[in-house]
Design a protein around this motif. Structure first.
Motif, short mmCIF file in Angstrom:
data_model
loop_
_atom_site.label_atom_id
_atom_site.label_comp_id
_atom_site.label_asym_id
_atom_site.label_seq_id
_atom_site.Cartn_x
_atom_site.Cartn_y
_atom_site.Cartn_z
N ALA A 260 0.83 -1.21 0.00
CA ALA A 260 0.00 0.00 0.00
C ALA A 260 0.86 1.25 0.00
CB ALA A 260 -0.93 -0.01 1.20
N ILE A 261 1.95 1.24 0.74
CA ILE A 261 2.87 2.39 0.76
C ILE A 261 3.51 2.57 -0.62
CG2 ILE A 261 5.07 3.20 1.69
CD1 ILE A 261 4.11 2.06 4.42
N ASP A 262 3.82 1.46 -1.27
CA ASP A 262 4.37 1.53 -2.63
C ASP A 262 3.35 2.16 -3.59
OD1 ASP A 262 6.27 1.24 -4.58
OD2 ASP A 262 5.88 -0.90 -4.92
N LEU A 263 2.08 1.78 -3.46
CA LEU A 263 1.04 2.38 -4.31
C LEU A 263 0.84 3.86 -3.98
CD1 LEU A 263 -1.70 -0.39 -4.48
CD2 LEU A 263 -0.09 0.30 -6.25
N MET A 264 0.92 4.21 -2.70
CA MET A 264 0.81 5.63 -2.34
C MET A 264 1.93 6.45 -2.95
SD MET A 264 -0.55 5.92 1.54
CE MET A 264 -0.30 4.35 2.31
N SER A 265 3.12 5.87 -3.02
CA SER A 265 4.23 6.59 -3.65
C SER A 265 4.01 6.71 -5.15
CB SER A 265 5.57 5.92 -3.33
OG SER A 265 5.66 4.66 -3.95
N THR A 266 3.35 5.72 -5.78
CA THR A 266 3.01 5.81 -7.20
C THR A 266 2.05 6.98 -7.44
OG1 THR A 266 3.30 3.45 -7.56
CG2 THR A 266 1.90 4.59 -9.12
N VAL A 267 1.05 7.12 -6.57
CA VAL A 267 0.10 8.23 -6.69
C VAL A 267 0.82 9.56 -6.45
CG1 VAL A 267 -1.96 9.27 -5.70
CG2 VAL A 267 -1.88 6.82 -6.10
N ALA A 268 1.72 9.58 -5.46
CA ALA A 268 2.46 10.81 -5.18
C ALA A 268 3.32 11.22 -6.37
CB ALA A 268 3.33 10.63 -3.94
N VAL A 269 3.92 10.26 -7.06
CA VAL A 269 4.72 10.56 -8.26
C VAL A 269 3.82 11.14 -9.34
CG1 VAL A 269 5.94 9.45 -10.19
CG2 VAL A 269 6.59 8.94 -7.85
N PRO B 295 5.14 4.36 -13.12
CA PRO B 295 5.21 3.01 -13.69
C PRO B 295 4.48 2.85 -15.03
CG PRO B 295 4.67 2.90 -11.36
CD PRO B 295 4.66 4.34 -11.73
N CYS B 296 3.35 3.54 -15.21
CA CYS B 296 2.63 3.42 -16.49
C CYS B 296 3.45 3.99 -17.64
CB CYS B 296 1.28 4.14 -16.41
SG CYS B 296 0.09 3.28 -15.37
N ARG B 297 4.13 5.06 -17.40
CA ARG B 297 4.93 5.68 -18.47
C ARG B 297 6.26 4.96 -18.65
NH1 ARG B 297 6.22 12.08 -19.06
NH2 ARG B 297 7.24 11.94 -21.07
N ALA B 298 6.82 4.47 -17.56
CA ALA B 298 8.12 3.81 -17.63
C ALA B 298 8.02 2.41 -18.25
CB ALA B 298 8.74 3.72 -16.24
N VAL C 168 0.65 -2.99 -14.32
CA VAL C 168 2.10 -2.85 -14.35
C VAL C 168 2.68 -3.40 -13.06
CG1 VAL C 168 2.15 -0.88 -15.92
CG2 VAL C 168 1.97 -0.49 -13.48
N ASP C 169 3.97 -3.66 -13.09
CA ASP C 169 4.67 -4.21 -11.94
C ASP C 169 5.25 -3.09 -11.09
OD1 ASP C 169 4.15 -6.83 -12.71
OD2 ASP C 169 5.92 -6.89 -14.00
N ASP C 170 4.42 -2.45 -10.28
CA ASP C 170 4.96 -1.45 -9.37
C ASP C 170 5.07 -2.01 -7.95
OD1 ASP C 170 2.22 -1.52 -9.20
OD2 ASP C 170 2.01 0.59 -8.73
N VAL C 171 4.18 -2.91 -7.59
CA VAL C 171 4.29 -3.63 -6.32
C VAL C 171 4.84 -5.02 -6.67
CG1 VAL C 171 3.06 -4.59 -4.35
CG2 VAL C 171 2.38 -2.38 -5.29
N PRO C 172 5.95 -5.42 -6.08
CA PRO C 172 6.53 -6.71 -6.42
C PRO C 172 5.55 -7.87 -6.21
CG PRO C 172 8.06 -5.43 -5.11
CD PRO C 172 6.76 -4.69 -5.10
N GLN C 173 5.61 -8.85 -7.07
CA GLN C 173 4.73 -10.01 -7.00
C GLN C 173 4.87 -10.72 -5.66
OE1 GLN C 173 2.46 -10.92 -9.17
NE2 GLN C 173 1.87 -12.83 -8.21
N GLY C 174 6.06 -10.79 -5.12
CA GLY C 174 6.28 -11.45 -3.83
C GLY C 174 5.52 -10.78 -2.69
N VAL C 175 5.40 -9.47 -2.75
CA VAL C 175 4.66 -8.74 -1.71
C VAL C 175 3.18 -9.07 -1.82
CG1 VAL C 175 3.98 -6.44 -0.92
CG2 VAL C 175 6.35 -6.89 -1.55
#
Length: 157
Positions: A60-69, A85-88, A117-124
């Motif tokens: 969730a913190i990783d997704l919040m950082s995606t929104v912040a970006v 991540p969508c653009r990269a 897209v792979d912004d949150v690792p699959q393992g998480v």
């Protein structure tokens, strides 16, 4: 959104510590509420809850950082910055949707197609889902097998 990241991080740490301390309290000798194999099940339930909280919070913190970006703005930020991540990861993305339940960012393409897209690792994501299932099963077992105390009702006149 950027201000929520430290709050979510601190809340996650507090919850993980709470579940770990509860697990230790149940597992240590002297706990009379749970006995025998039930003690192990309840301690494992709290440990799984700590793992669920830690892994889901990390995603969730990783997704919040995606929104912040994406909300960062600035030069070269239409429709979102170069490091989003969508653009990269995809060419032709025009929008995005963050799904906190499944810990995914879904990009909307020019033709309307939606791609994850792979912004949150699959393992998480796998750890969060597996530990949540473990917590639910163990909590169900613990609740279904707890000793029932029948209170006697005294006759009142």
């Amino acid at each position: 959104m950027i201000l929520l990241i430290p709050v979510a991080f601190l809340a996650a740490i507090a919850l993980v510590m709470f579940f770990l301390l509860r697990s230790l309290k149940v597992a240590l000798p002297g706990n009379r509420h749970w006995a025998g194999w039930r003690r192990v099940v309840v301690a494992a339930t709290f440990a799984c809850a700590a793992t669920t909280t830690a892994s889901y919070s990390l995603g969730a913190i990783d997704l919040m950082s995606t929104v912040a970006v994406a909300q960062d703005g600035g030069a070269d930020s239409a429709p979102f910055p170069y490091n989003h991540p969508c653009r990269a990861q995809l060419k032709g993305a025009v929008g995005y949707d963050v799904q906190f339940l499944t810990l995914r960012t879904v990009c909307v393409m020019e033709d309307g197609e939606r791609k994850a897209v792979d912004d949150v690792p699959q393992g998480v994501r796998v750890t969060a889902a597996a530990s949540m299932a473990c917590t639910a099963v163990l909590a169900g077992i613990a609740l279904a097998t707890r000793p029932h105390v029948h209170a006697s009702v005294s006759g009142r006149r």
